[in-house]
Enzyme design. Sequence first.
Site, PDB file in Angstrom:
ATOM      1  N   LYS A  28       0.769  -1.111  -0.002  1.00  0.00           N
ATOM      2  CA  LYS A  28       0.104   0.120  -0.024  1.00  0.00           C
ATOM      3  C   LYS A  28       0.878   1.143   0.043  1.00  0.00           C
ATOM      4  O   LYS A  28       0.535   2.178  -0.708  1.00  0.00           O
ATOM      5  CB  LYS A  28      -0.821   0.123   1.322  1.00  0.00           C
ATOM      6  N   ARG A  97      -3.171   3.176   8.590  1.00  0.00           N
ATOM      7  CA  ARG A  97      -3.128   2.123   8.093  1.00  0.00           C
ATOM      8  C   ARG A  97      -2.430   0.870   8.197  1.00  0.00           C
ATOM      9  O   ARG A  97      -1.236   1.287   7.558  1.00  0.00           O
ATOM     10  CB  ARG A  97      -4.002   2.081   6.539  1.00  0.00           C
ATOM     11  N   GLY A 106      -8.000  -7.299   5.044  1.00  0.00           N
ATOM     12  CA  GLY A 106      -8.622  -7.320   6.327  1.00  0.00           C
ATOM     13  C   GLY A 106      -8.122  -8.058   7.552  1.00  0.00           C
ATOM     14  O   GLY A 106      -8.586  -8.277   8.634  1.00  0.00           O
ATOM     15  N   MET A 108      -5.204  -7.341   9.033  1.00  0.00           N
ATOM     16  CA  MET A 108      -4.632  -6.533  10.188  1.00  0.00           C
ATOM     17  C   MET A 108      -5.482  -5.290  10.410  1.00  0.00           C
ATOM     18  O   MET A 108      -6.507  -4.964   9.731  1.00  0.00           O
ATOM     19  CB  MET A 108      -3.118  -5.988   9.717  1.00  0.00           C
ATOM     20  N   ARG A 341      -3.316  -1.109  -6.642  1.00  0.00           N
ATOM     21  CA  ARG A 341      -2.161  -2.497  -6.729  1.00  0.00           C
ATOM     22  C   ARG A 341      -2.774  -3.126  -8.211  1.00  0.00           C
ATOM     23  O   ARG A 341      -3.672  -2.843  -8.454  1.00  0.00           O
ATOM     24  CB  ARG A 341      -2.080  -3.199  -5.594  1.00  0.00           C
ATOM     25  N   HIS A 457      -0.301 -45.664  -7.919  1.00  0.00           N
ATOM     26  CA  HIS A 457      -0.884 -46.124  -9.374  1.00  0.00           C
ATOM     27  C   HIS A 457      -1.858 -45.666  -9.938  1.00  0.00           C
ATOM     28  O   HIS A 457      -2.010 -45.122 -10.890  1.00  0.00           O
ATOM     29  CB  HIS A 457      -1.052 -47.651  -9.153  1.00  0.00           C
ATOM     30  N   SER A 788      18.098 -40.110 -17.905  1.00  0.00           N
ATOM     31  CA  SER A 788      16.646 -39.579 -17.495  1.00  0.00           C
ATOM     32  C   SER A 788      16.564 -39.702 -16.051  1.00  0.00           C
ATOM     33  O   SER A 788      16.708 -40.745 -15.551  1.00  0.00           O
ATOM     34  CB  SER A 788      15.658 -40.285 -18.310  1.00  0.00           C
ATOM     35  N   CYS A 856      11.943 -37.782 -16.274  1.00  0.00           N
ATOM     36  CA  CYS A 856      10.676 -38.179 -16.754  1.00  0.00           C
ATOM     37  C   CYS A 856       9.775 -38.667 -15.587  1.00  0.00           C
ATOM     38  O   CYS A 856       8.705 -39.236 -15.714  1.00  0.00           O
ATOM     39  CB  CYS A 856      10.921 -39.367 -17.882  1.00  0.00           C
ATOM     40  N   TYR A 876      15.768 -31.547 -21.726  1.00  0.00           N
ATOM     41  CA  TYR A 876      14.154 -31.845 -21.774  1.00  0.00           C
ATOM     42  C   TYR A 876      13.777 -32.178 -20.624  1.00  0.00           C
ATOM     43  O   TYR A 876      14.253 -32.779 -19.575  1.00  0.00           O
ATOM     44  CB  TYR A 876      13.994 -32.833 -22.844  1.00  0.00           C
TER      45      TYR A 876
HETATM   46  C1  PEP Z   1      10.538 -42.367 -11.930  1.00  0.00           C
HETATM   47  O1  PEP Z   1      10.917 -43.339 -10.841  1.00  0.00           O
HETATM   48  O2  PEP Z   1      10.521 -41.075 -11.750  1.00  0.00           O
HETATM   49  C2  PEP Z   1       9.974 -43.034 -13.015  1.00  0.00           C
HETATM   50  C3  PEP Z   1       9.689 -42.002 -14.068  1.00  0.00           C
HETATM   51  O3  PEP Z   1       9.816 -44.364 -13.117  1.00  0.00           O
HETATM   52  P1  PEP Z   1       8.540 -44.841 -12.527  1.00  0.00           P
HETATM   53  O4  PEP Z   1       7.567 -43.935 -11.891  1.00  0.00           O
HETATM   54  O5  PEP Z   1       7.916 -45.690 -13.790  1.00  0.00           O
HETATM   55  O6  PEP Z   1       9.131 -45.855 -11.236  1.00  0.00           O
END
Ligand code: PEP
Length: 906
Positions: A28, A97, A106, A108, A341, A457, A788, A856, A876
């Site tokens: 403010k 204020r 609101g 404080m 703001r 899962h 990966s 991944c 990636y």
């Molecule tokens: C992981 O372990 O991050 C992975 C991608 O393999 P999974 O989830 O299939 O074990």
Amino acid sequence: MPVTEDRQKFVYDFTEGNKELKDLLGGKGANLAEMTNLGLPVPPGFTITTEACKVYLEGGEEPPSMRDEVTAHLEALEERMGKKLGQADNPLLVSVRSGAKFSMPGMMDTVLNIGLSDESVAGLAVQAGDERFAWDSYRRLIQMFGKTVLGVDGELFEDALEEAKRAKGVTTDVDLAAEDLKALVARFKDIVAKETGRDFPQAPREQMDLAIRAVFDSWNGDRAKLYRRQERIPGDLGTAVNICSMVFGNLGPDSGTGVAFTRDPASGHQGVYGDYLQNAQGEDVVAGIRNTMPLAELERIDKASYDQLMQIMETLETHYKDLCDIEFTIERGKLWMLQTRVGKRTAGAAFRIATQLVDQGLIDEAEALQRVTGAQLAQLMFPRFDEKAKTELLGRGIAASPGAAVGRAVFDSYTAVKWSRSGEKVILIRRETNPDDLDGMIASEGILTSRGGKTSHAAVVARGMGKTCVCGAEELEVDTKQRKMTAPGGVVVQEGDVVSIDGSSGKVYLGEVPVVPSPVVEYFEGRMHAGADDADELVQAVHRMMAYADRMRRLRVRANADNAEDALRARRFGAQGIGLCRTEHMFLGERREMVERLILADTDTEREEALSALLPLQKADFVELFEAMDGLPVTVRLLDPPLHEFLPDITELSVRVALAEAREDANENDLRLLQAVHKLHEQNPMLGLRGVRLGLVIPGLFAMQVRAIAEAAAERKNAKGDPRAEIMIPLVGTVQELEIVREEAERVIAEVEAASGTGLKLPLGTMIELPRAALTADQIAEAAEFFSFGTNDLTQTVWGFSRDDVEASFFTAYLEKGIFGVSPFETIDKDGVGSLVRAAAKAGRATRPDLKLGVCGEHGGDPESVHFFHEVGLDYVSCSPFRIPVARLEAGRAAALNGKGGSDSR
Ligand code: PEP
Ligand code: MG
């Protein structure tokens, strides 16, 4: 206010600050200063810094020099205004204020009308030419001051006010005359004296000093603390205090107060958006005492002020280069700005506004990317429940995969498939799911489990499929045998009853909640075109922002996909390859029997027969996949999960065999199966015989998979395709494991090359998902052409957390205790797991400079984690198809933020 060089400055005039000083002056204060310096009509005043507040909160005393600074600033203010604080005949009144760095609406305290006393109330009456107004202002001061500064129970004042109205026979305080309010002031003062043992302070400076302290103290009020915890605002920032000369919107019909947005925060459209309340103070607007009128009507009431306000709004937008929200007051035809703001907005408006501002030339593409988030894009991509619908909440679980799904409750996969084939929409409800449930999950609108966390899962598979999922709803008792689910209140959902699940909030409802579809997904799917004449405005904005992100980002984005359908969707969504094809999904369904045969094989011949039966099927899977991703890399991971996952449940099988034995009717195959199940049974299967370990102890298994990949690639090449397969080995802990697999793989590939007459380039790499692999990345890189990072397993093993259990069992407690702000399975734990990723990336590249690096695990699609992976220099990220747009956007945002954009990413 001369301040010596070596002394810290605790007070800033509005003319001294600017919008960049939010840490010091609060949001403010910084913005009031900015508006003052823009020449906008801000009532003069000054700000006491958050630093002063911190000193006070630490030691219980204001910094010694603060008092003199306040005096100097107050004197300067008095001089400018031509009146003195609380002066009997012509009083200056101020508001005190709060205002922290982050808006805490609101939470404080604020005190208005400081400076009024038994003496100066008369002066105010003369000044305003309105005795009633003066007494009303005085009673408001005592009420507000009594409650917030002196800690008197606010209800005592409310009751006295009610009593005064009752005595007069009126219903609103506007109907109380000057005399009534005068009596009320006396009554309020009695309350203060009785409750606090002291008189209401008459000295204006004392009022101000006490109010400043109260604002400091309110930083640690219960409401403020709770809000900060929820909003993750650090507890040590402190609040600034703004002392601002009072202007009054309650001086008659030519006065009033209002709030406005420079454009619509819901749609982003430009126009006049706001509310105005004639003859009122700001608190009346908030309290909703009277109905406000649309801001546009102000034009009719007071055209000059309206025109000026429009002009100011334009100035603010141009200056802040963003949507602003403002509070203003008109005092007898004179407009005053009380606050501005950068305003909050909906996800859709954020995208529209960002592109509108680019069109207006106010911001560039890189800045536009900072105005939206991946979380907002994700919100726009999921169908939603209609917010206006009436609902009956059954319970709540973990919001595992967003979306809104409605269907009939079914408690097993068989029924899910059967019912969905006959056209029913179903929600699959299980305690937890396993690979056996895949068909049922595919057939369902959404999945609800009472166990398991965000990487269970159910959650992982549902996210992969873009299916709504609520998991770990422990308060819902799922009884699959009786085909029912019981909610905490005793409500029972039977098979066939309709339920609605919200994968964005984790809420589970009884009955059908209406759903609205997402045009943004229609666009990514290619069913709606951003260029079409009647294209949705939101879709156009998303389309443009995605283009900015793609131009800017360095990280490539791949998909976790293991069938052609997902791969094609991923491609439509902008995937630049597949970063993880989990082959275990190819071993289920009808093929399960072949896997059983492989596991039960006693002789080499039996094993080879089982493998040869699987080979053509695996090959066909890969041909399809390589075709779908023609020209793009496809990383195929060899089999990972423990083998017992492909065998029947140990308990069920034991019962079946026991019953058969009792009937003296034992089935030979069942007996062998049971033996195998016992043999393969593990206490900690996640740490047992899986991944590369499996490949090393089941002869021929990995060789069969490599052969299938190589033959599929050769077939695609011979068909003039451009397959770009990569072979990935899971759960490697030491380079020796990888070397053995590599040797065998190279032999198989050479055989396929010879047989097909085709040269194949099949890079072989590994997942880094065990701490040992990360710690010996320099050695592992000798045998791997790419890494990966499997951050799911890496998180599990670094923390020693079972990924299937902990989120439901104790993460809530950990989150509540602030041990972590978000699950490390959701956002990468930068300090722990992340530092291993960083070190392994560096060590790997030191060995092999052209080592390709990706991730991944589930983190590949998480916004904050994507920024981290950008920063550590991965090539990636790979995530489920539905998260690809979010990953693209966040990769662009990360590059834009670090000024490291590049145009080579697509
Ligand atoms: C992981 O372990 O991050 C992975 C991608 O393999 P999974 O989830 O299939 O074990
Ligand atoms: Mg893994």
